[in-house]
Design an enzyme around this catalytic site. Structure first.
Site, mmCIF file in Angstrom:
data_model
loop_
_atom_site.group_PDB
_atom_site.id
_atom_site.type_symbol
_atom_site.label_atom_id
_atom_site.label_comp_id
_atom_site.label_asym_id
_atom_site.label_seq_id
_atom_site.Cartn_x
_atom_site.Cartn_y
_atom_site.Cartn_z
ATOM 1 N N HIS A 1 69.666 6.836 56.436
ATOM 2 C CA HIS A 1 70.508 7.388 55.365
ATOM 3 C C HIS A 1 71.958 6.939 55.547
ATOM 4 O O HIS A 1 72.628 6.546 54.588
ATOM 5 C CB HIS A 1 70.510 8.925 55.420
ATOM 6 N N LYS B 1 58.930 19.358 48.924
ATOM 7 C CA LYS B 1 59.156 19.479 50.376
ATOM 8 C C LYS B 1 59.643 20.874 50.754
ATOM 9 O O LYS B 1 60.385 21.494 49.993
ATOM 10 C CB LYS B 1 60.218 18.460 50.830
ATOM 11 N N ARG C 1 62.660 1.590 51.324
ATOM 12 C CA ARG C 1 62.178 1.096 52.613
ATOM 13 C C ARG C 1 61.055 0.084 52.457
ATOM 14 O O ARG C 1 61.078 -0.971 53.043
ATOM 15 C CB ARG C 1 61.665 2.277 53.462
ATOM 16 N N SER D 1 63.066 11.260 57.696
ATOM 17 C CA SER D 1 63.377 12.565 58.295
ATOM 18 C C SER D 1 62.102 13.218 58.809
ATOM 19 O O SER D 1 62.109 13.847 59.876
ATOM 20 C CB SER D 1 64.029 13.484 57.261
HETATM 21 O O1 PNS Z 1 65.185 12.453 50.013
HETATM 22 P P1 PNS Z 1 64.143 12.717 48.959
HETATM 23 O O2 PNS Z 1 63.471 14.042 49.194
HETATM 24 O O3 PNS Z 1 63.145 11.599 48.838
HETATM 25 O O4 PNS Z 1 64.919 12.764 47.556
HETATM 26 C C1 PNS Z 1 64.288 13.158 46.352
HETATM 27 C C2 PNS Z 1 65.316 13.888 45.493
HETATM 28 C C3 PNS Z 1 65.768 15.135 46.247
HETATM 29 C C4 PNS Z 1 66.494 12.986 45.216
HETATM 30 C C5 PNS Z 1 64.639 14.303 44.160
HETATM 31 O O5 PNS Z 1 63.593 15.190 44.428
HETATM 32 C C6 PNS Z 1 65.649 14.962 43.193
HETATM 33 O O6 PNS Z 1 66.363 14.264 42.500
HETATM 34 N N1 PNS Z 1 65.722 16.319 43.182
HETATM 35 C C7 PNS Z 1 66.656 17.048 42.329
HETATM 36 C C8 PNS Z 1 65.943 17.698 41.146
HETATM 37 C C9 PNS Z 1 65.638 16.666 40.080
HETATM 38 O O7 PNS Z 1 66.511 16.158 39.410
HETATM 39 N N2 PNS Z 1 64.328 16.351 39.953
HETATM 40 C C10 PNS Z 1 63.857 15.358 38.993
HETATM 41 C C11 PNS Z 1 63.935 13.957 39.574
HETATM 42 S S1 PNS Z 1 63.397 12.769 38.382
#
Ligand code: PNS
Length: 159
Positions: A17, A41, A90, A128
């Protein structure tokens, strides 16, 4: 001034990150690292803990801020007038999910684009959840995390 948002769970922030955040900070005038909820998650660290860990490792990046938001990423990006969402990619296995999110975010906020930075080769396998699994079984996680937070993450995951 061009603002980018680097969103994620950051549970906890890893060297992978930090590499993406550092590179984004060279490409944009202002970078907001945004701790958001991933509905799929269950986090091990609270949002405040995650923000505090990110602040410690990005302290020397003067155009980087750390925030949190509990709504839709696309709405936050619009509210702060950001032009880009920056994410690390990745492997091919990440692509389909990331592509889906990028398209959904573009639909919700056509003003911003998602930009993927390819991860550094040494961080290809890093996540993570891998770090947490290794720590929970007493393994050494010092190679995977920025050194300022290794002790705290170890104590927290494997007291
Ligand atoms: O680090 P991650 O868990 O892979 O990131 C995913 C994340 C947190 C960026 C995604 O779940 C997100 O954007 N969450 C916020 C809520 C939202 O906007 N959801 C719709 C995404 S299209």
């Amino acid at each position: 001034m061009k603002t980018a948002v680097c969103p994620g769970s950051f549970d906890p922030v890893t060297k992978g990150h930090l590499d993406i955040i550092t590179r984004a900070s060279r490409l944009f005038d202002r970078v907001i690292v945004l701790v958001v909820t991933n509905a799929a998650k269950t986090p091990s660290f609270t949002k405040e803990e995650r923000m505090s860990l990110i602040r410690r490792v990005t302290g020397d990046l003067l155009n980087v801020e750390v925030e949190t938001y509990s709504g839709l990423l696309a709405d936050y990006v619009r509210d702060v007038g950001a032009v880009a969402i920056v994410k690390g990619l990745r492997a091919v296995s990440d692509f389909e999910y990331e592509f889906q999110m990028a398209l959904a975010n573009k639909k919700l906020n056509p003003e911003a684009d998602t930009l993927f930075l390819t991860t550094a080769a040494e961080n290809m396998y890093l996540s993570s959840s891998i770090v947490k699994q290794i720590a929970q079984f007493g393994g050494d996680i010092s190679d995977f995390l920025p050194e300022q937070i290794v002790r705290e993450v170890k104590n927290r995951l494997c007291p």
